[in-house]
Write a protein that holds these residues in place. Structure first.
Motif, mmCIF file in Angstrom:
data_model
loop_
_atom_site.group_PDB
_atom_site.id
_atom_site.type_symbol
_atom_site.label_atom_id
_atom_site.label_comp_id
_atom_site.label_asym_id
_atom_site.label_seq_id
_atom_site.Cartn_x
_atom_site.Cartn_y
_atom_site.Cartn_z
ATOM 1 N N ARG A 9 47.077 61.555 -14.657
ATOM 2 C CA ARG A 9 47.361 62.197 -13.348
ATOM 3 C C ARG A 9 48.372 61.471 -12.662
ATOM 4 N NH1 ARG A 9 41.082 62.583 -12.237
ATOM 5 N NH2 ARG A 9 40.543 64.369 -13.750
ATOM 6 N N GLU A 10 48.509 60.120 -12.592
ATOM 7 C CA GLU A 10 49.683 59.417 -12.195
ATOM 8 C C GLU A 10 50.814 60.004 -12.652
ATOM 9 O OE1 GLU A 10 47.001 55.388 -10.839
ATOM 10 O OE2 GLU A 10 48.792 55.359 -12.203
ATOM 11 N N LEU A 11 51.024 59.950 -14.053
ATOM 12 C CA LEU A 11 52.173 60.422 -14.633
ATOM 13 C C LEU A 11 52.751 62.012 -14.288
ATOM 14 C CD1 LEU A 11 54.065 59.474 -16.919
ATOM 15 C CD2 LEU A 11 52.800 60.792 -18.665
ATOM 16 N N MET A 12 51.655 62.880 -13.922
ATOM 17 C CA MET A 12 52.168 64.031 -13.674
ATOM 18 C C MET A 12 52.710 63.957 -12.215
ATOM 19 S SD MET A 12 52.544 67.135 -13.873
ATOM 20 C CE MET A 12 51.740 67.928 -15.123
ATOM 21 N N GLN A 13 51.918 63.275 -11.483
ATOM 22 C CA GLN A 13 52.462 63.150 -10.004
ATOM 23 C C GLN A 13 53.834 62.352 -9.749
ATOM 24 O OE1 GLN A 13 50.487 64.278 -7.243
ATOM 25 N NE2 GLN A 13 52.204 63.480 -6.252
ATOM 26 N N LYS A 14 54.037 61.529 -10.835
ATOM 27 C CA LYS A 14 55.485 60.703 -10.612
ATOM 28 C C LYS A 14 56.377 62.085 -10.768
ATOM 29 C CE LYS A 14 57.311 58.516 -13.901
ATOM 30 N NZ LYS A 14 57.603 57.762 -15.161
ATOM 31 N N HIS A 15 56.170 62.715 -11.862
ATOM 32 C CA HIS A 15 57.131 63.680 -12.224
ATOM 33 C C HIS A 15 57.140 65.100 -11.295
ATOM 34 C CE1 HIS A 15 58.719 61.794 -15.794
ATOM 35 N NE2 HIS A 15 57.401 61.359 -16.124
ATOM 36 N N TRP B 226 60.045 68.308 -7.420
ATOM 37 C CA TRP B 226 60.072 68.676 -6.076
ATOM 38 C C TRP B 226 61.539 68.449 -5.221
ATOM 39 C CZ3 TRP B 226 59.354 73.036 -3.955
ATOM 40 C CH2 TRP B 226 59.439 73.252 -2.718
ATOM 41 N N ALA B 227 61.632 66.976 -5.373
ATOM 42 C CA ALA B 227 63.279 66.520 -4.781
ATOM 43 C C ALA B 227 64.319 67.182 -5.458
ATOM 44 C CB ALA B 227 63.350 64.945 -5.317
ATOM 45 N N ASP B 228 64.244 67.750 -6.859
ATOM 46 C CA ASP B 228 65.422 68.382 -7.325
ATOM 47 C C ASP B 228 65.298 69.660 -7.061
ATOM 48 O OD1 ASP B 228 65.802 66.086 -8.864
ATOM 49 O OD2 ASP B 228 65.001 66.484 -10.686
ATOM 50 N N LEU B 229 64.402 70.378 -7.042
ATOM 51 C CA LEU B 229 64.253 71.894 -7.039
ATOM 52 C C LEU B 229 64.068 72.536 -5.482
ATOM 53 C CD1 LEU B 229 62.498 72.853 -10.402
ATOM 54 C CD2 LEU B 229 64.804 72.542 -10.069
ATOM 55 N N GLY B 230 63.195 71.734 -4.939
ATOM 56 C CA GLY B 230 62.729 72.634 -3.866
ATOM 57 C C GLY B 230 63.019 71.978 -2.279
ATOM 58 N N ASP B 231 63.383 70.773 -1.935
ATOM 59 C CA ASP B 231 63.643 70.414 -0.868
ATOM 60 C C ASP B 231 64.797 71.029 -0.043
ATOM 61 O OD1 ASP B 231 62.080 68.183 -0.577
ATOM 62 O OD2 ASP B 231 63.174 66.615 -1.044
ATOM 63 N N ALA B 232 64.266 71.619 1.085
ATOM 64 C CA ALA B 232 64.998 72.432 1.918
ATOM 65 C C ALA B 232 65.801 71.330 2.392
ATOM 66 C CB ALA B 232 64.088 73.087 2.924
ATOM 67 N N PRO B 233 67.367 71.929 3.040
ATOM 68 C CA PRO B 233 67.927 73.236 2.750
ATOM 69 C C PRO B 233 68.526 73.456 1.501
ATOM 70 C CG PRO B 233 69.185 71.857 4.031
ATOM 71 C CD PRO B 233 68.309 70.931 3.520
ATOM 72 N N ASP B 234 68.660 72.426 0.597
ATOM 73 C CA ASP B 234 69.533 72.464 -0.613
ATOM 74 C C ASP B 234 68.817 73.125 -1.885
ATOM 75 O OD1 ASP B 234 71.473 71.350 1.039
ATOM 76 O OD2 ASP B 234 70.836 69.274 0.350
ATOM 77 N N SER B 235 67.638 73.524 -1.804
ATOM 78 C CA SER B 235 66.836 73.993 -2.705
ATOM 79 C C SER B 235 67.966 75.235 -3.398
ATOM 80 C CB SER B 235 65.526 74.829 -2.533
ATOM 81 O OG SER B 235 65.135 75.569 -3.098
ATOM 82 N N PRO B 236 68.011 75.577 -4.813
ATOM 83 C CA PRO B 236 68.467 76.743 -5.231
ATOM 84 C C PRO B 236 67.875 77.918 -4.710
ATOM 85 C CG PRO B 236 68.120 75.183 -6.939
ATOM 86 C CD PRO B 236 67.352 74.781 -5.663
ATOM 87 N N ASN C 270 60.257 67.698 -20.202
ATOM 88 C CA ASN C 270 60.471 67.109 -21.495
ATOM 89 C C ASN C 270 60.267 65.605 -21.340
ATOM 90 O OD1 ASN C 270 60.963 69.021 -23.190
ATOM 91 N ND2 ASN C 270 63.159 69.499 -22.751
ATOM 92 N N LEU C 271 60.708 65.005 -20.217
ATOM 93 C CA LEU C 271 60.260 63.530 -20.069
ATOM 94 C C LEU C 271 58.788 63.339 -19.984
ATOM 95 C CD1 LEU C 271 62.464 61.218 -19.977
ATOM 96 C CD2 LEU C 271 62.430 61.650 -17.571
ATOM 97 N N PHE C 272 58.059 64.134 -19.102
ATOM 98 C CA PHE C 272 56.753 64.101 -18.786
ATOM 99 C C PHE C 272 55.892 64.051 -20.210
ATOM 100 C CE2 PHE C 272 52.704 66.702 -18.484
ATOM 101 C CZ PHE C 272 52.255 65.685 -17.941
ATOM 102 N N PHE C 273 56.252 65.016 -21.034
ATOM 103 C CA PHE C 273 55.591 65.417 -22.363
ATOM 104 C C PHE C 273 55.710 64.309 -23.184
ATOM 105 C CE2 PHE C 273 55.166 69.880 -21.097
ATOM 106 C CZ PHE C 273 53.525 69.968 -21.110
ATOM 107 N N SER C 274 57.038 63.695 -22.997
ATOM 108 C CA SER C 274 57.349 62.587 -23.957
ATOM 109 C C SER C 274 56.522 61.224 -23.744
ATOM 110 C CB SER C 274 58.880 62.337 -24.014
ATOM 111 O OG SER C 274 59.227 61.120 -24.471
#
Lengths: 271, 73
Positions: free
Chosen positions: A12-18, A23-33, B57-61
């Motif tokens: 769970r911690e690993l998932m949380q980290k990624h 979210w920082a890469d894809l969703g943060d307003a206002p620069d989200s695609p 991919n990083l997560f799964f690895s």
């Protein structure tokens, strides 16, 4: 050799980290695609001269125009964030299922002489299942992106049309969408957006507004809408048919003049 | 109307099938004229897809490594 409760915590911690990085890469307003696509369609009519040719150009244009996020765009971003979280919580549930299955398999083997061999088998099976899961997860994500991009461009265009028409009633404003009309076009999009002569179907804007969204509706309850018609939707954004113009097969337009236009629109709406 | 389409096939049946697909694609391209494709949306969608793939991919690895270590404990 089996998984402990501590393993679940670490997963769970690993998932949380990624997830935070995602979210920082894809969703943060206002620069989200997603915001970029929405604002691009708010500023530019699709296919118009001078419209940006890449996301980078669109971003430059938006910085210069100093556009801010409307409440509709913020809502789209929130929805997108929710879908990203749900996707990753589904991934986590699948991984937890794999861990639980592995522990059950381990418990089922009571022969200590075969323990090492059995554990190797379980580990190799987990790795294969993770590989399969990766493929499914990417496929699901592509569907989410295609659908949300379709929503962003459709709703951005809708906001621009509403702004452009000002006080003109939505009842007297006419809109259409262009469909690729290829082998992958679904029967619904064919029915909603393509006329028998292969030109786009025409709607009053008020009709499209009344239909709202198809989100969460069963297939038989779908309607022509401004956003994504369905998951993986490939229709164009909403386009306004200006007075005097006639739609041609494939979605291009030709000028026929205002006097004959009203009769044309009347016939087209009844078709 | 004369239309020339080259297809690479081993049998007449395969050629017919490929020709049909090529014609269909040509028709689709004509219908969905390029002026209505949206390069900004395509560009942004690619970014959304590739960033997710890179990260997951990083997560799964890392997950695979973690599970291997944890299982051996």
């Amino acid at each position: 050799m089996s998984f402990s409760k501590d393993t679940l915590r670490k997963v769970r911690e690993l998932m949380q980290k990624h997830q935070s990085s995602l979210w920082a890469d894809l969703g943060d307003a206002p620069d989200s695609p997603i915001s970029l696509i929405y604002r691009h369609n708010l500023i530019n009519e699709p296919g118009s001269l001078g419209s940006p040719a890449s996301a980078r150009e669109a971003l430059r244009q938006q910085v210069e125009a100093a556009t801010t996020l409307s409440s509709q765009a913020e809502l789209l971003l929130e929805t997108f964030k929710g879908l990203l979280e749900k996707q990753n919580s589904d991934v986590l549930a699948s991984v937890e299922g794999l861990i639980s299955q592995a522990n059950q398999s381990k418990m089922a083997n009571s022969d200590p002489t075969l323990a090492d061999l059995f554990s190797e088998g379980i580990l190799s099976s987990i790795k294969q299942k993770l590989k399969d899961l990766t493929g499914d997860v990417f496929q699901d994500w592509d569907r989410i992106v295609n659908t949300e991009v379709s929503n962003a461009l459709g709703l951005g265009a809708l906001e621009r049309i509403l702004r452009d028409i000002g006080d003109k009633p939505a009842f007297d404003t006419y809109v259409y969408r262009i469909n690729p009309n290829d082998g992958r076009t679904c029967p619904e999009c064919q029915k909603f957006y393509i006329d028998s002569d292969s030109s786009p179907k025409l709607y009053r804007l008020s009709t499209i507004l009344a239909y709202g969204s198809n989100y969460g509706k069963p297939r038989k309850a779908w309607n022509p809408v401004a956003g994504a018609t369905h998951p993986n939707c490939r229709d164009s954004a909403l386009l306004e048919l200006k007075p005097g113009w006639r739609l041609l097969p494939g979605g291009s337009v030709t000028y026929i003049g205002v006097p004959s236009w009203e009769a044309y629109v009347g016939e087209k709406l009844e078709a | 109307v004369r239309l020339s389409i080259d297809v690479d096939a081993q049998t007449p049946e395969e050629a017919e099938e490929k020709l049909f697909k090529a014609l269909k694609q040509k028709r689709a391209n004509q219908n969905h004229s390029e002026e209505f494709s949206d390069p900004v949306a395509e560009d942004a969608a690619k970014r959304l897809k590739s960033a997710y793939r890179r990260r997951m991919n990083l997560f799964f690895s890392e997950l695979s490594e973690l599970l291997s270590e944890e299982f051996k404990k």
